[in-house]
Scaffold this motif. Structure first.
Motif, PDB file in Angstrom:
ATOM      1  N   LEU A  60     -53.569  -1.441 -13.601  1.00 33.46           N
ATOM      2  CA  LEU A  60     -53.531  -2.809 -14.103  1.00 33.46           C
ATOM      3  C   LEU A  60     -53.271  -2.884 -15.603  1.00 33.46           C
ATOM      4  N   PHE A  61     -53.518  -1.790 -16.315  1.00 32.14           N
ATOM      5  CA  PHE A  61     -53.429  -1.808 -17.774  1.00 32.14           C
ATOM      6  C   PHE A  61     -52.181  -1.094 -18.262  1.00 32.14           C
ATOM      7  N   ASP A  62     -51.550  -1.660 -19.287  1.00 32.50           N
ATOM      8  CA  ASP A  62     -50.414  -1.010 -19.928  1.00 32.50           C
ATOM      9  C   ASP A  62     -50.930   0.069 -20.882  1.00 32.50           C
ATOM     10  N   PRO A  63     -50.337   1.238 -20.878  1.00 36.28           N
ATOM     11  CA  PRO A  63     -50.802   2.297 -21.775  1.00 36.28           C
ATOM     12  C   PRO A  63     -50.367   2.056 -23.210  1.00 36.28           C
ATOM     13  N   ILE A  64     -51.018   2.722 -24.130  1.00 33.28           N
ATOM     14  CA  ILE A  64     -50.608   2.656 -25.532  1.00 33.28           C
ATOM     15  C   ILE A  64     -49.324   3.451 -25.734  1.00 33.28           C
ATOM     16  N   ALA A  65     -49.173   4.556 -25.001  1.00 37.77           N
ATOM     17  CA  ALA A  65     -47.977   5.395 -25.116  1.00 37.77           C
ATOM     18  C   ALA A  65     -47.505   5.805 -23.736  1.00 37.77           C
ATOM     19  N   GLY A  66     -46.179   5.818 -23.532  1.00 38.53           N
ATOM     20  CA  GLY A  66     -45.571   6.263 -22.286  1.00 38.53           C
ATOM     21  C   GLY A  66     -44.745   7.512 -22.533  1.00 38.53           C
ATOM     22  N   ILE A  67     -44.457   8.235 -21.446  1.00 33.60           N
ATOM     23  CA  ILE A  67     -43.769   9.525 -21.555  1.00 33.60           C
ATOM     24  C   ILE A  67     -42.547   9.549 -20.653  1.00 33.60           C
ATOM     25  N   GLY A  68     -41.399   9.983 -21.204  1.00 38.46           N
ATOM     26  CA  GLY A  68     -40.220  10.324 -20.428  1.00 38.46           C
ATOM     27  C   GLY A  68     -40.155  11.835 -20.294  1.00 38.46           C
ATOM     28  N   LEU A  69     -39.746  12.334 -19.134  1.00 35.55           N
ATOM     29  CA  LEU A  69     -39.833  13.775 -18.884  1.00 35.55           C
ATOM     30  C   LEU A  69     -38.766  14.217 -17.905  1.00 35.55           C
ATOM     31  N   THR A  70     -38.060  15.295 -18.235  1.00 38.76           N
ATOM     32  CA  THR A  70     -37.156  15.963 -17.300  1.00 38.76           C
ATOM     33  C   THR A  70     -37.388  17.469 -17.394  1.00 38.76           C
ATOM     34  N   ALA A  71     -37.202  18.173 -16.268  1.00 39.37           N
ATOM     35  CA  ALA A  71     -37.380  19.622 -16.226  1.00 39.37           C
ATOM     36  C   ALA A  71     -36.319  20.216 -15.315  1.00 39.37           C
ATOM     37  N   THR A  72     -35.581  21.187 -15.812  1.00 40.37           N
ATOM     38  CA  THR A  72     -34.518  21.829 -15.033  1.00 40.37           C
ATOM     39  C   THR A  72     -34.657  23.343 -15.101  1.00 40.37           C
ATOM     40  N   LEU A  73     -34.330  23.994 -13.983  1.00 40.83           N
ATOM     41  CA  LEU A  73     -34.376  25.455 -13.886  1.00 40.83           C
ATOM     42  C   LEU A  73     -32.999  25.954 -13.511  1.00 40.83           C
ATOM     43  N   ASN A  74     -32.451  26.913 -14.290  1.00 37.70           N
ATOM     44  CA  ASN A  74     -31.102  27.399 -14.010  1.00 37.70           C
ATOM     45  C   ASN A  74     -31.133  28.732 -13.259  1.00 37.70           C
ATOM     46  N   ASP A  75     -29.948  29.278 -12.995  1.00 36.68           N
ATOM     47  CA  ASP A  75     -29.839  30.515 -12.222  1.00 36.68           C
ATOM     48  C   ASP A  75     -30.476  31.707 -12.922  1.00 36.68           C
ATOM     49  N   ASP A  76     -30.625  31.627 -14.244  1.00 38.98           N
ATOM     50  CA  ASP A  76     -31.227  32.714 -15.015  1.00 38.98           C
ATOM     51  C   ASP A  76     -32.739  32.585 -15.103  1.00 38.98           C
ATOM     52  N   LYS A  77     -33.325  31.681 -14.308  1.00 37.40           N
ATOM     53  CA  LYS A  77     -34.772  31.459 -14.255  1.00 37.40           C
ATOM     54  C   LYS A  77     -35.313  30.913 -15.573  1.00 37.40           C
ATOM     55  N   LYS A  78     -34.464  30.188 -16.280  1.00 34.97           N
ATOM     56  CA  LYS A  78     -34.893  29.550 -17.532  1.00 34.97           C
ATOM     57  C   LYS A  78     -35.219  28.093 -17.257  1.00 34.97           C
ATOM     58  N   LEU A  79     -36.428  27.698 -17.649  1.00 34.93           N
ATOM     59  CA  LEU A  79     -36.889  26.326 -17.476  1.00 34.93           C
ATOM     60  C   LEU A  79     -36.691  25.568 -18.786  1.00 34.93           C
ATOM     61  N   ASP A  80     -35.977  24.450 -18.722  1.00 32.67           N
ATOM     62  CA  ASP A  80     -35.766  23.585 -19.878  1.00 32.67           C
ATOM     63  C   ASP A  80     -36.494  22.268 -19.646  1.00 32.67           C
ATOM     64  N   VAL A  81     -37.292  21.864 -20.631  1.00 37.23           N
ATOM     65  CA  VAL A  81     -38.098  20.651 -20.524  1.00 37.23           C
ATOM     66  C   VAL A  81     -37.770  19.734 -21.693  1.00 37.23           C
ATOM     67  N   MET A  82     -37.480  18.474 -21.377  1.00 38.10           N
ATOM     68  CA  MET A  82     -37.236  17.452 -22.390  1.00 38.10           C
ATOM     69  C   MET A  82     -38.308  16.382 -22.251  1.00 38.10           C
ATOM     70  N   THR A  83     -38.950  16.048 -23.374  1.00 33.77           N
ATOM     71  CA  THR A  83     -40.026  15.071 -23.362  1.00 33.77           C
ATOM     72  C   THR A  83     -39.797  14.039 -24.455  1.00 33.77           C
ATOM     73  N   ASN A  84     -40.047  12.794 -24.107  1.00 32.46           N
ATOM     74  CA  ASN A  84     -39.853  11.677 -25.026  1.00 32.46           C
ATOM     75  C   ASN A  84     -41.097  10.801 -24.956  1.00 32.46           C
ATOM     76  N   ILE A  85     -41.815  10.653 -26.075  1.00 34.28           N
ATOM     77  CA  ILE A  85     -43.022   9.834 -26.126  1.00 34.28           C
ATOM     78  C   ILE A  85     -42.725   8.563 -26.913  1.00 34.28           C
ATOM     79  N   LEU A  86     -43.010   7.434 -26.308  1.00 33.14           N
ATOM     80  CA  LEU A  86     -42.803   6.134 -26.949  1.00 33.14           C
ATOM     81  C   LEU A  86     -44.136   5.403 -27.028  1.00 33.14           C
ATOM     82  N   PHE A  87     -44.516   4.986 -28.239  1.00 30.96           N
ATOM     83  CA  PHE A  87     -45.721   4.174 -28.388  1.00 30.96           C
ATOM     84  C   PHE A  87     -45.372   2.730 -28.057  1.00 30.96           C
ATOM     85  N   LEU A  88     -46.020   2.224 -27.018  1.00 33.90           N
ATOM     86  CA  LEU A  88     -45.727   0.894 -26.500  1.00 33.90           C
ATOM     87  C   LEU A  88     -46.514  -0.196 -27.211  1.00 33.90           C
TER      88      LEU A  88
END
Length: 345
Positions: free
Chosen positions: A124-152
């Motif tokens: 029911l409550f809007d947060p003070i900050a929200g998070i955008g997130l993506t995670a990808t794993l390639n053939d070389d077993k490398k995990l890449d993570v992108m994170t974006n934090i927005l203060f609402l």
């Protein structure tokens, strides 16, 4: 080698399109099970309560993870640090954020009802900050993570930390009272950052619309990607050195591969010619619906199309963009999906 990139955008996100990840603008709830593989009660009533929490809230804005004690075969440094931060003794123990739920064999229905109320209130409550997130794993077993934090909204105070965590579902491992091939759900496997509770990225006061962006990589991720998730958690550190849950997001790990997916019922051919991408998709059967997206490694959509009744596609897509890596994603529901890395020279 692990590295963290942090960019602070001094301005309003509405005035820039640098960040294209979708921000989750919901308040999340975190349930933690402190457990051990040798613990009979952990494999008894604790196993049942954890299962019921997952069945009830798995598809809601919740993190429901298992943290294994240092004496357990599924332990790791991140789990030990978070357990120490929660405090208490004995096992199994269940926490909502930092609050001990005081669960036992005799009060499971009551604790599920209490958990429902907490999740419903948070929704029911809007947060003070929200998070955008993506995670990808390639053939070389490398995990890449992108994170974006927005203060609402404005944050008057607080010492804010971002933690990133690799979580594995359906881990086959011994569990007392469940057997040698027990299926463990949502086990915390490791911290993706060097420090368990991450980096101190901001101290209050913080103005509304201020944005923080992170890029993170982890090598040698060998688990089945279909069972992997990445969680991003914002913690606040109090004057006593305790980290308190503030908000979170969790996503599946997407597999980016140049090899065919056995469930994929179509063939894809791509070729860059200067600023044009030639795309051909072949399929023996009619595909009722196909979604095509091309994005950069930050998640920005460069091209998007939705097609119906597809048997063969030939497209020349203008890609007036810098040299580098891009991601082609094709989703066809029952006919499978695929992600493919594109390199523009």
């Amino acid at each position: 080698m692990k590295k963290l990139i942090l960019i602070l955008v001094l301005g309003f996100i509405s005035k820039t399109n640098i960040f294209s990840q979708e921000i989750n603008k919901k308040q999340w709830t975190m349930f933690s099970k402190v457990t051990a593989d040798w613990c009979t009660f952990c494999g008894g009533w604790g196993w049942e309560l954890h299962k019921q929490l997952i069945n009830e809230f798995e598809n809601k804005n919740t993190i429901i993870w298992a943290l294994h004690l240092g004496s357990s075969g599924l332990t790791n440094d991140a789990a030990k640090d978070i357990i120490a931060n929660l405090g208490g003794s004995g096992q199994p123990r269940f926490y909502e954020s930092q609050t001990n739920m005081n669960a036992s064999n005799s009060n499971i229905p009551q604790k599920i009802d209490e958990a429902k109320s907490i999740v419903e209130i948070n929704d029911l409550f809007d947060p003070i900050a929200g998070i955008g997130l993506t995670a990808t794993l390639n053939d070389d077993k490398k995990l890449d993570v992108m994170t974006n934090i927005l203060f609402l909204s404005d944050a008057e105070g607080g010492n804010f930390y971002l933690g990133l965590y690799l979580i594995e579902d359906k881990v086959i491992h011994n569990q007392a009272n469940q057997g040698q091939n027990a299926v463990h759900r949502y086990v915390l496997r490791n911290s993706i950052l060097p420090a368990t509770f991450g980096e101190n990225f901001a101290n209050g006061p913080i103005a509304k619309d201020l944005t923080y962006w992170f890029q993170r990589s982890m090598e040698n991720v060998t688990a089945n990607p279909e069972n992997l998730k990445v969680a991003a958690i914002i913690w606040t550190k109090d004057n006593n050195g305790k980290y308190k849950f503030f908000n979170a997001n969790m996503v599946d790990v997407d597999l980016i591969s140049d090899t065919e997916n056995p469930e994929q019922k179509f063939n894809v051919f791509t070729n860059f010619q200067n600023n044009d991408l030639f795309l051909r998709i072949e399929n023996e059967e009619n595909i009722p619906q196909m979604k095509i997206n091309i994005m950069d490694v930050q998640g920005k959509i460069m091209y998007s199309s939705q097609l119906e009744n597809v048997t063969q596609v030939e497209k020349t897509i203008e890609m007036s963009c810098p040299s580098g890596s891009y991601i082609l994603k094709i989703d066809t529901n029952d006919h499978g999906s695929m992600s493919k890395k594109l390199i523009k020279n």
